[in-house]
Scaffold this motif. Structure first.
Motif, PDB file in Angstrom:
ATOM      1  N   GLU A 337     -52.637 -33.372-108.890  1.00  0.00           N
ATOM      2  CA  GLU A 337     -54.061 -33.147-108.648  1.00  0.00           C
ATOM      3  C   GLU A 337     -54.735 -32.397-109.796  1.00  0.00           C
ATOM      4  O   GLU A 337     -54.138 -31.516-110.415  1.00  0.00           O
ATOM      5  N   GLN A 338     -55.994 -32.759-110.022  1.00  0.00           N
ATOM      6  CA  GLN A 338     -56.751 -32.124-111.096  1.00  0.00           C
ATOM      7  C   GLN A 338     -57.303 -30.774-110.643  1.00  0.00           C
ATOM      8  O   GLN A 338     -57.782 -30.606-109.531  1.00  0.00           O
ATOM      9  N   SER A 339     -57.214 -29.807-111.527  1.00  0.00           N
ATOM     10  CA  SER A 339     -57.875 -28.513-111.394  1.00  0.00           C
ATOM     11  C   SER A 339     -57.870 -27.896-112.777  1.00  0.00           C
ATOM     12  O   SER A 339     -57.105 -28.330-113.659  1.00  0.00           O
ATOM     13  N   ASN A 342     -54.317 -26.660-113.370  1.00  0.00           N
ATOM     14  CA  ASN A 342     -53.341 -27.738-113.546  1.00  0.00           C
ATOM     15  C   ASN A 342     -53.514 -28.429-114.890  1.00  0.00           C
ATOM     16  O   ASN A 342     -52.532 -28.792-115.545  1.00  0.00           O
TER      17      ASN A 342
END
Length: 414
Positions: A337-339, A342
């Motif tokens: 998942e994108q963050s 991350n």
């Protein structure tokens, strides 16, 4: 003896693996056909098709007869065509154009952290707490420099390959003490034949692990037991993350530079060690500085292994399936998942699917092409896997346990 033209050795190193992966008993009438007909891997790796085409001309032997069998015959032509349309769309969106300021800031924050690590030791001394803090910062520098050299190695920053090569040598050599030639030789094989036994060095575990579903069963049937593989999910913590960079990679890098006489790479690497020891010997002495460097490598190795394996080791690992380029990348890679964290933590390798589909695309644009990739997957019923970071890390251990159990069952009962 004739001398190779500038850049020839580096181009041929990459072309060797992409050429092997794309020809597969097929021939082509001219070099350009590799990039414009059915050779998606070739186009994925090469930015200047006219330049590399010059090196392909002497390789032309002739055309296969139309009735000749091909390992490509089972590929889905509609997926191949749709993927080319997707790539053209990405090109029209300028997603292969890099933001130089982005990469300059990545480099700047690595340099700033190195300075901070030195300042901490300079002002607070070399006690255990200070040393631990400085080591964590230095390990962060190393891993972030590793993600940055990865960008230059894939030619995704500058338009001119020569500029990327020079920047790559500087970052991987002067900032990490490693070899650009060693990295190119190893990493391009991984991209050309991802998760293919005997072709992808990243799944060549030298009998220390069995991976996927095919290899453990084969080892079990043949009664191969180099290690107790049913416990590999446990001893992974001891010989995987802990030893990969400080022992295995370190040995490989030094030997490759010496054996293959990569003197330029060796000079860059020496410059890193000279700088490191000049910086820290006054506070730790020579032996203490070696121990500090080893501990930094140890911390970096843990970070590197978990990030790189969460996208691949949990996916399909097999003999060469001869799938089309798009389908193969979706079968052998997954995303996280994108963050903001991350993205930084993994060097945008949380977009591993998009990176493998478009190796030369700057990493800051991978999230932009992701919706297009998802849409194409949905159209053809191909699974597009995205996981939370912690789940992806846990899946590494789960996949090792699953493979170990498959080995034990085959070893005892087949």
């Amino acid at each position: 003896m004739t001398r190779e033209p500038p850049g020839c050795r580096r181009v041929n190193s990459l072309m060797l693996y992409t050429f092997r992966s794309i020809t597969s008993h097929r021939s082509f009438s001219r070099p350009e056909r590799c990039a414009t007909s059915s050779q998606d891997p070739f186009r994925a790796f090469h930015r200047d098709l006219d330049f590399v085409g010059k090196f392909l001309k002497p390789l032309l032997v002739g055309e296969l007869a139309p009735e000749e069998s091909s390992q490509d015959r089972g590929k889905n032509s509609q997926i191949i065509e749709d993927f080319r349309i997707l790539r053209k769309t990405a090109e029209d969106m300028n997603l292969f154009k890099s933001n130089h300021l982005f990469f300059l800031l990545i480099l700047a924050h690595v340099i700033v952290m190195e300075i901070i690590a030195w300042l901490i030791v300079f002002y607070f001394g070399n006690d255990w707490i200070t040393t631990m803090i400085a080591s964590v910062i230095l390990a962060t520098c190393q891993i972030q420099a590793g993600w940055l050299q990865h960008d230059f190695g894939h030619l995704s920053v500058y338009k001119k390959s020569q500029w990327n090569h020079l920047a790559h040598q500087f970052v991987i050599g002067h900032m990490k003490g490693a070899s650009s030639d060693w990295w190119n030789h190893r990493h391009f094989q991984h991209h050309a034949k991802t998760n293919v036994f005997r072709k992808d060095p990243d799944v060549n575990t030298l009998h220390t692990f069995v991976l996927g579903e095919w290899q453990p069963v084969e080892y079990g049937k043949k009664k191969l037991k180099y290690l107790p593989y049913n416990h590999q999910h446990q001893y992974f913590f001891l010989i995987g993350p802990a030893l990969l960079i400080p022992v295995y990679f370190q040995y490989q890098i030094i030997m490759s530079m010496i054996v293959y006489k990569k003197w330029a790479d060796l000079a860059w690497a020496i410059s890193y060690y000279v700088r490191f020891f000049i910086t820290f010997v006054p506070y730790y002495g020579f032996l203490g500085s070696i121990l500090l460097l080893t501990f930094v490598r140890f911390l970096e190795s843990h970070w590197f292994v978990w990030v790189t394996q969460m996208n691949h080791i949990v996916m399909d690992i097999n003999e060469d399936p001869y799938r089309d380029w798009f389908s193969n990348q979706l079968a052998t890679t997954c995303n996280v998942e994108q963050s903001a964290f991350n993205d930084w933590f993994s060097g945008h390798l949380n977009f591993q699917i998009e990176h493998h589909l478009f190796p030369t695309m700057p990493r800051h644009n991978l999230y932009k092409v992701a919706p297009l990739v998802k849409s194409l997957c949905a159209k053809h019923g191909i699974q597009y896997q995205v996981k939370p970071l912690l789940t992806a890390l846990q899946d590494i251990v789960r996949s090792l346990k699953k493979s170990g159990d498959l080995w034990l069952d085959a070893y005892l009962h087949k």
